[in-house]
Design a protein around this motif. Structure first.
Motif, PDB file in Angstrom:
ATOM      1  N   ASP A  87       1.087  -1.202   0.132  1.00 40.21           N
ATOM      2  CA  ASP A  87       0.039   0.276  -0.219  1.00 40.21           C
ATOM      3  C   ASP A  87       1.116   1.059   0.114  1.00 40.21           C
ATOM      4  OD1 ASP A  87      -2.862  -1.281   0.140  1.00 40.21           O
ATOM      5  OD2 ASP A  87      -3.252  -0.829   2.242  1.00 40.21           O
ATOM      6  N   ILE A  88       0.522   2.476  -0.595  1.00 42.28           N
ATOM      7  CA  ILE A  88       1.280   3.824  -0.300  1.00 42.28           C
ATOM      8  C   ILE A  88      -0.202   4.541   0.164  1.00 42.28           C
ATOM      9  CG2 ILE A  88       1.931   4.986  -2.101  1.00 42.28           C
ATOM     10  CD1 ILE A  88       2.395   3.386  -4.332  1.00 42.28           C
ATOM     11  N   GLU A  89       0.776   5.130   1.211  1.00 44.75           N
ATOM     12  CA  GLU A  89      -0.316   6.197   1.941  1.00 44.75           C
ATOM     13  C   GLU A  89      -0.727   7.249   1.028  1.00 44.75           C
ATOM     14  OE1 GLU A  89       1.525   7.465   5.902  1.00 44.75           O
ATOM     15  OE2 GLU A  89       0.854   5.339   6.759  1.00 44.75           O
ATOM     16  N   PRO A  90      -1.086   8.189   0.868  1.00 54.00           N
ATOM     17  CA  PRO A  90      -1.270   9.358  -0.422  1.00 54.00           C
ATOM     18  C   PRO A  90      -0.131  10.725  -0.562  1.00 54.00           C
ATOM     19  CG  PRO A  90      -3.120   9.117   0.995  1.00 54.00           C
ATOM     20  CD  PRO A  90      -2.222   8.551   1.891  1.00 54.00           C
ATOM     21  N   VAL A  91       0.442  10.850  -1.377  1.00 57.02           N
ATOM     22  CA  VAL A  91       1.793  11.497  -1.531  1.00 57.02           C
ATOM     23  C   VAL A  91       1.431  12.894  -2.336  1.00 57.02           C
ATOM     24  CG1 VAL A  91       3.474  12.063  -2.796  1.00 57.02           C
ATOM     25  CG2 VAL A  91       2.644   9.390  -2.287  1.00 57.02           C
ATOM     26  N   THR A 126       3.628  -0.989   3.854  1.00 54.82           N
ATOM     27  CA  THR A 126       3.662   0.583   2.918  1.00 54.82           C
ATOM     28  C   THR A 126       4.971   1.451   3.090  1.00 54.82           C
ATOM     29  OG1 THR A 126       1.564   0.147   5.700  1.00 54.82           O
ATOM     30  CG2 THR A 126       1.988   1.788   4.899  1.00 54.82           C
ATOM     31  N   ILE A 127       4.251   2.331   2.241  1.00 57.15           N
ATOM     32  CA  ILE A 127       5.206   2.676   1.538  1.00 57.15           C
ATOM     33  C   ILE A 127       4.392   4.520   1.945  1.00 57.15           C
ATOM     34  CG2 ILE A 127       6.321   3.922  -0.470  1.00 57.15           C
ATOM     35  CD1 ILE A 127       5.704   1.926  -1.841  1.00 57.15           C
ATOM     36  N   ARG A 128       5.184   5.112   2.823  1.00 51.65           N
ATOM     37  CA  ARG A 128       5.088   6.326   3.394  1.00 51.65           C
ATOM     38  C   ARG A 128       5.914   7.604   2.745  1.00 51.65           C
ATOM     39  NH1 ARG A 128       4.753   6.178   9.334  1.00 51.65           N
ATOM     40  NH2 ARG A 128       2.303   4.952   9.137  1.00 51.65           N
ATOM     41  N   VAL A 129       5.872   8.825   2.534  1.00 48.66           N
ATOM     42  CA  VAL A 129       6.981  10.194   1.826  1.00 48.66           C
ATOM     43  C   VAL A 129       5.858  10.795   3.585  1.00 48.66           C
ATOM     44  CG1 VAL A 129       7.381  11.525   0.378  1.00 48.66           C
ATOM     45  CG2 VAL A 129       6.561   9.461   0.369  1.00 48.66           C
ATOM     46  N   SER A 139       9.470   6.356   3.239  1.00 48.35           N
ATOM     47  CA  SER A 139       9.688   5.272   4.012  1.00 48.35           C
ATOM     48  C   SER A 139       9.636   3.546   3.690  1.00 48.35           C
ATOM     49  CB  SER A 139       9.142   5.240   5.367  1.00 48.35           C
ATOM     50  OG  SER A 139       9.482   6.583   6.393  1.00 48.35           O
ATOM     51  N   VAL A 140       9.836   2.539   4.111  1.00 51.27           N
ATOM     52  CA  VAL A 140       8.750   1.651   3.222  1.00 51.27           C
ATOM     53  C   VAL A 140       8.983   0.358   5.169  1.00 51.27           C
ATOM     54  CG1 VAL A 140       9.345  -0.980   2.316  1.00 51.27           C
ATOM     55  CG2 VAL A 140      10.102   1.490   1.096  1.00 51.27           C
ATOM     56  N   ILE A 141       7.831   0.297   5.491  1.00 46.86           N
ATOM     57  CA  ILE A 141       7.284  -0.445   6.568  1.00 46.86           C
ATOM     58  C   ILE A 141       6.898  -1.687   6.554  1.00 46.86           C
ATOM     59  CG2 ILE A 141       5.675   0.251   8.719  1.00 46.86           C
ATOM     60  CD1 ILE A 141       5.884   3.525   7.361  1.00 46.86           C
ATOM     61  N   ASP A 142       7.579  -3.178   7.453  1.00 44.31           N
ATOM     62  CA  ASP A 142       6.962  -3.799   7.008  1.00 44.31           C
ATOM     63  C   ASP A 142       6.448  -4.771   8.459  1.00 44.31           C
ATOM     64  OD1 ASP A 142       9.207  -5.673   8.450  1.00 44.31           O
ATOM     65  OD2 ASP A 142      10.230  -5.446   7.136  1.00 44.31           O
ATOM     66  N   ARG A 143       5.265  -5.912   8.042  1.00 42.03           N
ATOM     67  CA  ARG A 143       5.288  -6.304  10.054  1.00 42.03           C
ATOM     68  C   ARG A 143       5.795  -7.447   9.774  1.00 42.03           C
ATOM     69  NH1 ARG A 143       2.309  -2.204   7.228  1.00 42.03           N
ATOM     70  NH2 ARG A 143       1.681  -0.502   8.325  1.00 42.03           N
ATOM     71  N   GLY A 144       7.273  -8.362   9.868  1.00 36.23           N
ATOM     72  CA  GLY A 144       7.749  -9.014   9.933  1.00 36.23           C
ATOM     73  C   GLY A 144       7.596  -9.044  10.894  1.00 36.23           C
ATOM     74  N   GLU A 145       9.378  -9.780  11.378  1.00 33.79           N
ATOM     75  CA  GLU A 145       9.471 -10.563  12.160  1.00 33.79           C
ATOM     76  C   GLU A 145      11.379  -9.688  13.258  1.00 33.79           C
ATOM     77  OE1 GLU A 145       8.955 -12.795  14.554  1.00 33.79           O
ATOM     78  OE2 GLU A 145       7.587 -13.253  13.069  1.00 33.79           O
ATOM     79  N   ILE A 202      11.161  -0.458   9.431  1.00 33.13           N
ATOM     80  CA  ILE A 202      11.194   0.669   8.541  1.00 33.13           C
ATOM     81  C   ILE A 202      12.067   1.058   7.957  1.00 33.13           C
ATOM     82  CG2 ILE A 202      10.478   2.740   8.533  1.00 33.13           C
ATOM     83  CD1 ILE A 202       8.948   2.330  10.770  1.00 33.13           C
ATOM     84  N   PHE A 203      12.466   0.796   6.533  1.00 38.68           N
ATOM     85  CA  PHE A 203      13.530   1.625   6.239  1.00 38.68           C
ATOM     86  C   PHE A 203      13.886   2.658   5.992  1.00 38.68           C
ATOM     87  CE2 PHE A 203      15.095  -2.747   6.574  1.00 38.68           C
ATOM     88  CZ  PHE A 203      16.132  -2.808   6.831  1.00 38.68           C
ATOM     89  N   HIS A 204      14.006   4.093   6.264  1.00 32.58           N
ATOM     90  CA  HIS A 204      13.980   5.168   5.829  1.00 32.58           C
ATOM     91  C   HIS A 204      15.202   6.022   4.114  1.00 32.58           C
ATOM     92  CE1 HIS A 204      11.405   5.581   9.464  1.00 32.58           C
ATOM     93  NE2 HIS A 204      12.296   5.149   9.988  1.00 32.58           N
TER      94      HIS A 204
END
Length: 355
Positions: A87-91, A126-129, A139-145, A202-204
């Motif tokens: 998903d991409i949050e609104p940019v 999720t991708i967030r700007v 930012s690329v956000i995952d909900r893994g381990e 989260i990678f920024h």
């Protein structure tokens, strides 16, 4: 190797007709390993190109929304294999960075692939700007381990794997994040991460902000619109590439006030008006060479640091009044900022400097 992997993929998909189940399993293993070897070879070639300064970067203003949508589309099939949604949050429509489109796409797809691989089935990446001060954060956000604490200091290293079994289970080469860091640094940005074990990562990626064509102010307008901090040194930057003028100005944000000009004639006029603390010069301009400015600069301030920052392959030894030569394809913006600010500091200690 690419043709071998492709042929095995065709056989595995039934292009050569039905094959016995045991043979099909062997072909599937061979195809998977061949594809991984192709990725490994491509990653090694990319690393070698970057480190040798042979990877070309075409910096220009890029709108983030369409680029991120393209990255989402490119990784959709891969995400589907893992049962993960991207998903991409609104940019914002005006959100843009100064970067190389192909290389930034490589960075984002690498980060998305990692996030997808290490996410649980059914989860969302999720991708967030986020707009920052003269930068944008992707930012690329995952909900893994999450990333194990013991591995975090090595995460951007070559062939880094959190677990020896990761390359087999996840199909990685251990070079993806190293490539991401090398590219981002050469784009004048930075990359970082935060992680909680068991909750995700989260990678920024922070990159210089840019104005899209049609609304970009000229360098002279930038100088008049931006209030100057009197405590900061003043640096003259001469380059006929407007994008390079913008990215260098952004890189020095908070460290120096940059007077940017694409013209040797304009630079001469500026030197008569202003006593600079340092100068960054390119070689070939439409109306002359940046090195022609060394004499008038030295006349105003004999010990003023002068750095040649050029795309041309020139002898790196300082000469003709130049203190340092940096080739754009091999020197990061961080290096440029550090070298210039360090030289300004030394010059001031020794009693030189402008203003």
């Amino acid at each position: 190797m690419t043709s071998i992997a492709g042929s095995l993929g065709l056989i595995s998909g039934g292009a050569a007709g039905e094959i016995p189940p045991k043979a099909a399993r062997l072909v599937e293993i061979a195809h998977s390993n061949a594809a991984r070897l192709v990725r490994l070879i491509n990653d090694i070639l990319d690393i070698e190109k970057i480190e040798a300064g042979r990877m070309q970067f075409d910096l220009r203003p890029l709108a983030l929304a369409p680029l991120l949508e393209a990255a989402q589309h490119q990784t959709a099939g891969f995400a589907g294999e893992y049962g993960v949604k991207v998903d991409i949050e609104p940019v914002g429509a005006g959100f843009a960075v100064l970067a190389d489109e192909d290389r930034l796409m490589q960075v984002i797809t690498n980060l998305l692939s990692n996030a997808i691989k290490f996410s649980r089935r059914g989860e969302v990446v999720t991708i967030r700007v986020t707009p920052l001060d003269r930068r944008y954060r992707i930012s690329v956000i995952d909900r893994g381990e999450g990333i194990p604490e013991a591995f975090r200091s090595r995460i951007f290293g070559k062939f880094a794997q959190a677990d020896a079994s990761d390359s087999r289970q996840k199909g990685g080469t251990g070079l993806g994040l190293s490539i991401v860091r090398e590219i981002v640094v050469r784009l004048g940005g930075s990359v970082d991460f935060e992680s909680v074990e068991g909750a995700g990562s989260i990678f920024h990626v922070d990159l210089p902000a840019a104005e899209l064509p049609g609304i970009s102010p000229t360098p002279s307008e930038v100088e008049t619109q931006m209030p100057r901090d009197p405590t900061l040194p003043i640096v003259l930057h001469v380059d006929d590439d407007p994008d390079m003028l913008a990215v260098v100005s952004s890189a020095f944000d908070g460290k120096a006030t940059i007077h940017s000009t694409p013209s040797v004639a304009e630079a001469r006029a500026a030197i008569r008006r202003t006593r600079y603390d340092a100068a960054i010069l390119d070689v070939g301009m439409l109306d002359g060479c940046g090195t022609d400015l060394v004499a008038p600069l030295r006349k105003r301030a004999p010990s003023l640091p002068v750095v040649l920052f050029t795309a041309q392959e020139v002898d790196g030894a300082p000469k003709d009044g130049i203190d340092l030569v940096l080739v754009k394809s091999r020197a990061s913006l961080d290096t440029l900022v550090r070298e210039v600010t360090d030289r300004i500091g030394s010059d001031r200690v020794n009693g030189g400097g402008g203003k």
